[in-house]
Design an enzyme around this catalytic site. Structure first.
Site, mmCIF file in Angstrom:
data_model
loop_
_atom_site.group_PDB
_atom_site.id
_atom_site.type_symbol
_atom_site.label_atom_id
_atom_site.label_comp_id
_atom_site.label_asym_id
_atom_site.label_seq_id
_atom_site.Cartn_x
_atom_site.Cartn_y
_atom_site.Cartn_z
ATOM 1 N N HIS A 1 25.232 6.504 41.599
ATOM 2 C CA HIS A 1 24.599 7.831 41.528
ATOM 3 C C HIS A 1 23.077 7.792 41.612
ATOM 4 C CE1 HIS A 1 25.099 12.201 39.905
ATOM 5 N NE2 HIS A 1 24.892 12.126 41.209
ATOM 6 N N CYS B 1 22.872 12.644 34.480
ATOM 7 C CA CYS B 1 23.272 11.314 34.959
ATOM 8 C C CYS B 1 22.199 10.620 35.794
ATOM 9 C CB CYS B 1 24.526 11.428 35.820
ATOM 10 S SG CYS B 1 25.906 12.221 34.997
#
Ligand SMILES: *[C@@H]1O[C@H](CO)[C@@H](O)[C@H](O)[C@H]1NC(C)=O
Ligand SMILES: *[C@@H]1O[C@H](CO)[C@@H](O)[C@H](O)[C@H]1NC(C)=O
Ligand SMILES: *[C@@H]1O[C@H](CO)[C@@H](O)[C@H](O)[C@H]1NC(C)=O
Length: 515
Positions: A130, A74
């Site tokens: 993130h 990610c």
């Protein structure tokens, strides 16, 4: 030179100086839809068992990118999307940012939304960030987004919007809210499924956009990352799937598909679609431990096998010159920054040296991709934290062989050049995972060669990575090792700090900046 020509030259140069290369009326709206952990075999147009009518139709009317690469995790994929640069150049080549680690994408990097803003765009983001949040300067609102609604860590509950993490030094798992409207904690959305919440927020932002400006919307879904949660009604088309995780996962994919349909509809209802470019991309391959699937590709999320990095992606837009086509040109997630800034008529001056290429002509016109090579990653600290079925392979190589090769082949690394892909070190879980079905084996072992510290595959003819051919092409191996060595010598030190106990938001707080 006659006078008229001099005069018109004068006007042309004034025009060029005072206006960006593309005038405001021509600047397209851009919506970038990023799915989380969607596998190669998890979209209807790759696998008819998955019901994704909107993605199928948008991509059928657009350009499907079938030789498109992302990073295996990610944070790295998002990092490259936002910077247009390889991880070895930002110090983020290792793993993801865990909630208590005090770092973010280095503040000296200029991010895609900042460049879009300079080009005159409104820049909105919904969903998963993130990319670090230990201090305020790291937040999306401080890094180029005019508006933001979403969560800052890597995963959370789809309904409570709580993320649970270990607090270092304490024997404590803290579960706390992670949801923000701008920089403010958004505490009144408990019980609202995130796929609905995020698409609703995106639709609101489209309706409330600044009318005089083109729009850049980054729709970064929580779907379809674990935990596996979905409203019951999305399971209806999947009564034939026996595997419980796979069924829930499939329902989550369909919910996301519906959300993409709703967002597209909002662009149409607001009269924007005719001048909009929609990009859809996953951030990495599917995680087979949580319902995802990359069949027939090898490996999964966290690995440098094709199952970890060959991404589902397409572009849909009335502005495409060859709609309804399939692109087999080599394209990478780092290419979006120069491509989108190019579409916006903006400038990438002010970024650090880019690793991405402007691939718009490859996508829209079917031209050859300017990208001939792709560094997948070099990560000397790599470890696969998820259990891989079977025995973990031992890779050892005598020191003198290593020295002769120039590049330390114990290092987890991979590089692609035209049809060739070279892997060194342990690439991550190396099995082929068929779509889960009841009573079937849940992984496949072909009679393949044992893993070696240096492996070469002809990806164009062998995308499943079944035939390792390093012995047949020693010159290719040497060349690609020398390329890895060049990249390695130009890489910056890894940033991967110890977790900081001060991250603890306490029993009533929310995850967010603490420094
Ligand atoms: C939550 O609170 C915000 C700010 O007060 C408000 O704008 C929003 O409508 C509320 N949402 C819900 C679901 O009540
Ligand atoms: C899409 O829009 C329909 C109609 O408003 C709504 O019922 C549905 O819940 C929406 N789906 C998602 C995933 O937001
Ligand atoms: C080669 O890389 C491995 C894995 O990163 C590391 O453990 C080892 O120390 C390196 N060897 C040399 C000689 O640098």
């Amino acid at each position: 030179m006659d006078r008229t020509r001099t005069v018109s030259r004068f006007f042309i140069s004034v025009f060029l100086i005072s206006f960006p290369a593309v005038s405001a009326a021509e600047q397209p709206n851009i919506v970038f839809v990023l799915a989380d952990d969607l596998g190669w075999n998890d979209v209807g147009y790759h696998n008819p068992d998955m019901k994704t009518p909107n993605l199928d139709k948008l991509s059928a009317n657009g350009v499907r990118l079938e030789n498109y690469y992302v990073q295996p995790l990610c944070t790295p994929s998002r990092n490259q999307l936002m910077t247009g640069r390889y991880q070895i150049h930002t110090g983020m080549q290792h793993q993801i940012i865990w909630p208590c680690q005090p770092y973010c994408v280095p503040l000296g990097e200029k991010l895609l939304p900042e460049l879009m803003k300079e080009a005159g765009y409104s820049t909105y983001m919904v969903g998963k960030w993130h990319l670090g949040m230990y201090k305020r300067e790291c937040l999306p609102t401080r890094r180029g987004f005019d508006r933001y609604f979403g969560y800052l860590t890597g995963s959370e509950d789809y309904y409570t919007h709580e993320h649970c993490a270990q607090i270092p030094g304490e024997k404590l798992t803290r579960c706390a809210l992670d949801l923000r409207d701008g920089e403010e904690v958004a505490s009144n959305y408990t019980g609202v499924y995130s796929t609905h919440l995020f698409s609703q927020k995106a639709i609101e932002m489209v309706a409330q956009r600044a009318p005089a400006k083109p729009l850049f919307l980054f729709m970064s879904f929580q779907s379809v990352h674990s935990p596996l949660q979905v409203p019951e009604r999305y399971l209806d088309p999947y009564s034939s799937i026996q595997d419980h995780n796979r069924k829930l996962y499939a329902g989550m994919v369909s919910a996301m598909d519906e959300a993409v349909g709703n967002i597209t509809q909002a662009f149409k209802e607001n009269g924007l679609w005719d001048n909009t470019v929609l990009i859809f991309s996953t951030d990495n391959g599917g995680q087979t431990l949580f319902g995802g699937n990359n069949w027939p590709l090898r490996g999964r999320k966290w690995s440098l096998w094709e199952g970890g990095i060959r991404g589902v992606g397409f572009v849909s837009s009335p502005l495409l010159e060859r709609p309804g086509s399939v692109s087999r040109e080599l394209i990478h997630i780092s290419d979006w920054l120069p491509t989108l800034v190019g579409l916006a008529g903006g400038s990438t001056r002010g970024t650090k040296p880019l690793d991405g290429f402007n691939v718009w002509n490859a996508i829209s016109k079917g031209f050859a991709s300017p990208r001939l090579e792709l560094l997948h990653n070099i990560d000397p600290l790599y470890e696969d934290i998820a259990p891989c079925p079977g025995k973990s392979p031992q890779l050892t190589l005598a020191e003198e062989v290593r020295a002769k090769l120039g590049f330390n082949v114990s290092i987890h690394a991979a590089i692609r050049s035209s049809n060739w892909k070279l892997l060194t070190g342990y690439p991550g879980c190396d099995l082929w995972f068929p779509p889960p079905a009841s009573n079937d084996l849940d992984f496949e072992r072909y009679p393949w060669d044992p893993l070696k510290p240096v492996m070469l595959f002809d990806i164009e003819n062998d995308p499943e990575e079944k035939h390792e051919v390093s012995n047949d092409f020693p010159n290719i191996v040497d060349y690609l090792l020398s390329r890895l060595q060049q990249y390695q010598s130009g890489s910056v030190p890894i940033i991967y700090p110890d977790a900081d106990p001060k991250c603890d938001p306490g029993p009533d707080g929310a995850w967010g900046p603490w420094a």
